[in-house]
Design a protein around this motif. Structure first.
Motif, mmCIF file in Angstrom:
data_model
loop_
_atom_site.group_PDB
_atom_site.id
_atom_site.type_symbol
_atom_site.label_atom_id
_atom_site.label_comp_id
_atom_site.label_asym_id
_atom_site.label_seq_id
_atom_site.Cartn_x
_atom_site.Cartn_y
_atom_site.Cartn_z
ATOM 1 N N SER A 1 38.563 -31.512 -8.188
ATOM 2 C CA SER A 1 37.244 -31.164 -7.671
ATOM 3 C C SER A 1 36.580 -32.409 -7.111
ATOM 4 C CB SER A 1 36.362 -30.558 -8.779
ATOM 5 O OG SER A 1 36.111 -31.513 -9.805
ATOM 6 N N TYR A 2 35.560 -32.172 -6.289
ATOM 7 C CA TYR A 2 34.752 -33.255 -5.756
ATOM 8 C C TYR A 2 33.296 -32.943 -6.037
ATOM 9 C CZ TYR A 2 32.167 -36.219 -2.530
ATOM 10 O OH TYR A 2 31.258 -37.110 -1.994
ATOM 11 N N THR A 3 32.582 -33.906 -6.585
ATOM 12 C CA THR A 3 31.154 -33.752 -6.852
ATOM 13 C C THR A 3 30.386 -34.880 -6.189
ATOM 14 O OG1 THR A 3 31.473 -32.626 -8.978
ATOM 15 C CG2 THR A 3 29.363 -33.718 -8.631
ATOM 16 N N MET A 4 29.375 -34.510 -5.422
ATOM 17 C CA MET A 4 28.441 -35.483 -4.870
ATOM 18 C C MET A 4 27.145 -35.369 -5.643
ATOM 19 S SD MET A 4 26.816 -35.697 -1.046
ATOM 20 C CE MET A 4 26.088 -37.220 -0.447
ATOM 21 N N TRP A 5 26.606 -36.505 -6.073
ATOM 22 C CA TRP A 5 25.274 -36.475 -6.670
ATOM 23 C C TRP A 5 24.429 -37.627 -6.169
ATOM 24 C CZ3 TRP A 5 23.767 -40.551 -9.790
ATOM 25 C CH2 TRP A 5 24.721 -41.237 -10.543
ATOM 26 N N ILE A 6 23.125 -37.367 -6.122
ATOM 27 C CA ILE A 6 22.167 -38.365 -5.665
ATOM 28 C C ILE A 6 21.076 -38.507 -6.713
ATOM 29 C CG2 ILE A 6 20.479 -38.983 -3.891
ATOM 30 C CD1 ILE A 6 22.089 -37.338 -1.892
ATOM 31 N N SER A 7 20.805 -39.733 -7.087
ATOM 32 C CA SER A 7 19.679 -40.057 -7.953
ATOM 33 C C SER A 7 18.782 -41.014 -7.181
ATOM 34 C CB SER A 7 20.158 -40.695 -9.266
ATOM 35 O OG SER A 7 19.052 -41.010 -10.099
ATOM 36 N N ALA A 8 17.678 -40.491 -6.678
ATOM 37 C CA ALA A 8 16.824 -41.282 -5.784
ATOM 38 C C ALA A 8 15.530 -41.743 -6.443
ATOM 39 C CB ALA A 8 16.493 -40.459 -4.539
ATOM 40 N N SER A 9 15.218 -41.209 -7.623
ATOM 41 C CA SER A 9 13.890 -41.438 -8.189
ATOM 42 C C SER A 9 13.858 -42.451 -9.324
ATOM 43 C CB SER A 9 13.315 -40.105 -8.692
ATOM 44 O OG SER A 9 14.225 -39.455 -9.558
ATOM 45 N N ALA B 1 27.992 -44.133 -18.735
ATOM 46 C CA ALA B 1 27.377 -44.689 -19.938
ATOM 47 C C ALA B 1 25.849 -44.711 -19.850
ATOM 48 C CB ALA B 1 27.892 -46.108 -20.186
ATOM 49 N N THR B 2 25.316 -44.381 -18.674
ATOM 50 C CA THR B 2 23.868 -44.427 -18.454
ATOM 51 C C THR B 2 23.373 -43.076 -17.962
ATOM 52 O OG1 THR B 2 24.027 -46.769 -17.846
ATOM 53 C CG2 THR B 2 22.010 -45.603 -17.215
ATOM 54 N N PRO B 3 22.299 -42.531 -18.553
ATOM 55 C CA PRO B 3 21.771 -41.255 -18.054
ATOM 56 C C PRO B 3 21.026 -41.442 -16.732
ATOM 57 C CG PRO B 3 20.393 -42.081 -19.845
ATOM 58 C CD PRO B 3 21.559 -43.014 -19.738
ATOM 59 N N TYR B 4 21.222 -40.483 -15.823
ATOM 60 C CA TYR B 4 20.512 -40.508 -14.550
ATOM 61 C C TYR B 4 19.892 -39.145 -14.281
ATOM 62 C CZ TYR B 4 22.653 -44.986 -13.474
ATOM 63 O OH TYR B 4 23.023 -46.308 -13.512
ATOM 64 N N LYS B 5 18.709 -39.161 -13.696
ATOM 65 C CA LYS B 5 18.098 -37.935 -13.204
ATOM 66 C C LYS B 5 18.752 -37.618 -11.864
ATOM 67 C CE LYS B 5 13.721 -35.892 -11.707
ATOM 68 N NZ LYS B 5 14.173 -35.551 -10.346
ATOM 69 N N ILE C 1 40.650 -33.367 -18.645
ATOM 70 C CA ILE C 1 40.506 -34.177 -17.435
ATOM 71 C C ILE C 1 41.454 -35.364 -17.525
ATOM 72 C CG2 ILE C 1 38.929 -35.660 -16.140
ATOM 73 C CD1 ILE C 1 36.635 -33.850 -17.145
ATOM 74 N N SER C 2 42.239 -35.580 -16.493
ATOM 75 C CA SER C 2 43.171 -36.715 -16.498
ATOM 76 C C SER C 2 42.641 -37.906 -15.710
ATOM 77 C CB SER C 2 44.531 -36.291 -15.947
ATOM 78 O OG SER C 2 44.393 -35.762 -14.631
ATOM 79 N N LEU C 3 41.746 -37.666 -14.748
ATOM 80 C CA LEU C 3 41.216 -38.766 -13.945
ATOM 81 C C LEU C 3 39.805 -38.449 -13.477
ATOM 82 C CD1 LEU C 3 41.589 -41.452 -12.315
ATOM 83 C CD2 LEU C 3 42.468 -40.032 -10.440
ATOM 84 N N ILE C 4 38.904 -39.396 -13.660
ATOM 85 C CA ILE C 4 37.595 -39.386 -13.009
ATOM 86 C C ILE C 4 37.584 -40.574 -12.058
ATOM 87 C CG2 ILE C 4 35.102 -39.637 -13.303
ATOM 88 C CD1 ILE C 4 35.356 -38.263 -16.004
ATOM 89 N N ASP C 5 37.439 -40.286 -10.776
ATOM 90 C CA ASP C 5 37.601 -41.269 -9.706
ATOM 91 C C ASP C 5 36.311 -41.288 -8.887
ATOM 92 O OD1 ASP C 5 38.569 -42.950 -7.752
ATOM 93 O OD2 ASP C 5 40.225 -41.657 -7.138
ATOM 94 N N THR C 6 35.532 -42.355 -9.019
ATOM 95 C CA THR C 6 34.174 -42.397 -8.486
ATOM 96 C C THR C 6 33.991 -43.497 -7.450
ATOM 97 O OG1 THR C 6 33.093 -41.452 -10.440
ATOM 98 C CG2 THR C 6 31.782 -42.958 -9.128
ATOM 99 N N VAL C 7 33.316 -43.149 -6.352
ATOM 100 C CA VAL C 7 32.798 -44.144 -5.418
ATOM 101 C C VAL C 7 31.280 -44.067 -5.501
ATOM 102 C CG1 VAL C 7 32.507 -44.778 -2.991
ATOM 103 C CG2 VAL C 7 34.778 -44.182 -3.870
ATOM 104 N N ALA C 8 30.652 -45.188 -5.859
ATOM 105 C CA ALA C 8 29.212 -45.205 -6.117
ATOM 106 C C ALA C 8 28.541 -46.271 -5.259
ATOM 107 C CB ALA C 8 28.955 -45.486 -7.597
ATOM 108 N N ALA C 9 27.530 -45.859 -4.508
ATOM 109 C CA ALA C 9 26.755 -46.790 -3.690
ATOM 110 C C ALA C 9 25.343 -46.909 -4.253
ATOM 111 C CB ALA C 9 26.699 -46.310 -2.247
ATOM 112 N N SER D 1 14.902 -46.261 -11.346
ATOM 113 C CA SER D 1 14.754 -47.687 -11.030
ATOM 114 C C SER D 1 15.969 -48.232 -10.289
ATOM 115 C CB SER D 1 14.517 -48.483 -12.315
ATOM 116 O OG SER D 1 15.597 -48.299 -13.221
ATOM 117 N N LYS D 2 17.129 -47.624 -10.517
ATOM 118 C CA LYS D 2 18.336 -48.009 -9.788
ATOM 119 C C LYS D 2 18.923 -46.755 -9.148
ATOM 120 C CE LYS D 2 22.390 -50.959 -9.858
ATOM 121 N NZ LYS D 2 23.225 -51.907 -10.619
ATOM 122 N N PRO D 3 18.624 -46.516 -7.880
ATOM 123 C CA PRO D 3 19.097 -45.295 -7.212
ATOM 124 C C PRO D 3 20.594 -45.361 -6.921
ATOM 125 C CG PRO D 3 17.973 -46.708 -5.657
ATOM 126 C CD PRO D 3 17.808 -47.359 -6.996
#
Length: 259
Positions: A84-92, A65-69, A113-121, A94-96
């Motif tokens: 599939s597995y996707t890793m993404w990093i947003s480091a720049s 629901a929130t855009p990230y660079k 798509i039947s499932l989007i399953d996310t682990v977010a740190a 206000s909330k990395p």
């Protein structure tokens, strides 16, 4: 009539062909949605579910629901599990964030798509520092393995993934893993090389559960989303790459809270 039935069967078979290309194309729609902070471009099945940090929730209440660079994006594909597995990093921002997402498709049909399953740190999670993690992972080589005979088997990749997660409960698990002499381990933002140093050898009675796999022989990788029960009920992603039969990279993303 027989001709029509045969044609219909061929069309059905074609639509149910889960290919690497179609999985990565679907993963790209997820990446585009995350950049835009909008899910309108996602084709979701009628039974679609969204899960974030091991808890089902409305997709409108999650990261999408929130855009990230996105400073780094990489995807792998599992044609057997049609996932599939996707890793993404947003480091720049206000909330990395450092994020691992598995996307699944029912019935080998990648058109939805039947499932989007996310682990977010994010800030405050285990060993979290997105800029340091980005710096380590940007240097890695994830060139696909071009020769079939050089690809690790699906069985080996799953065995390595399970053995890594079993190290906290099985005193022999760490020594069963084929560690490479130049392997690199990035746990949150903690870097260890070679990988085989400072490993647990049992001690916990609680095995790490809720394991979900994406296995990609072409990249020689396995990602396991799980609940890290050995140290607490922490949502977790462990990704491991194997090259020439030896572990080359290990990545972990661990959130401290469910949901």
């Amino acid at each position: 009539m027989k001709v029509l039935v045969a044609i219909a069967a061929l069309v059905t078979a074609a639509s149910a062909d889960c290919t690497r290309e179609s999985l990565l194309a679907s993963a790209q729609t997820y990446i585009d949605a995350q950049k835009a902070g909008s899910t309108t471009g996602l084709k979701l099945s009628s039974s679609f579910k969204y899960q974030q940090n091991n808890k089902e929730r409305a997709i409108s209440a999650g990261l999408l629901a929130t855009p990230y660079k996105l400073d780094l994006v990489r995807s792998t594909a599992d044609t057997v599990a049609c996932a599939s597995y996707t890793m993404w990093i947003s480091a720049s921002g206000s909330k990395p964030y450092v994020v691992g997402t598995q996307i699944r498709h029912d019935g080998n049909d990648t058109s939805t798509i039947s499932l989007i399953d996310t682990v977010a740190a994010t800030t405050g999670d285990l060993f979290f520092n997105a800029s340091k993690t980005l710096g380590y992972i940007q240097k890695e080589d994830w060139t696909p393995i071009n020769k079939t005979e050089s690809m690790p088997s699906r069985e080996l990749l799953k065995k390595v993934g399970d053995a890594y997660l079993d190290m906290w409960t099985d005193s022999k698990a760490a020594d069963s893993i084929p560690w490479g002499t130049e392997c690199e381990r990035v746990e949150g933002s903690q870097y260890t090389s070679p990988c085989g140093q400072s490993l647990p050898h049992g001690g916990s009675s609680k095995p790490n559960g809720m394991r979900r796999y994406v296995i990609d022989e072409v990249t020689g990788s396995v990602d396991v989303l799980c609940q890290f029960d050995s140290l607490g009920t922490m949502p977790d992603s462990h990704e491991i790459r194997v090259i020439d039969g030896k572990v080359k990279y290990v990545h972990t993303i661990t959130a401290l809270k469910v949901g």
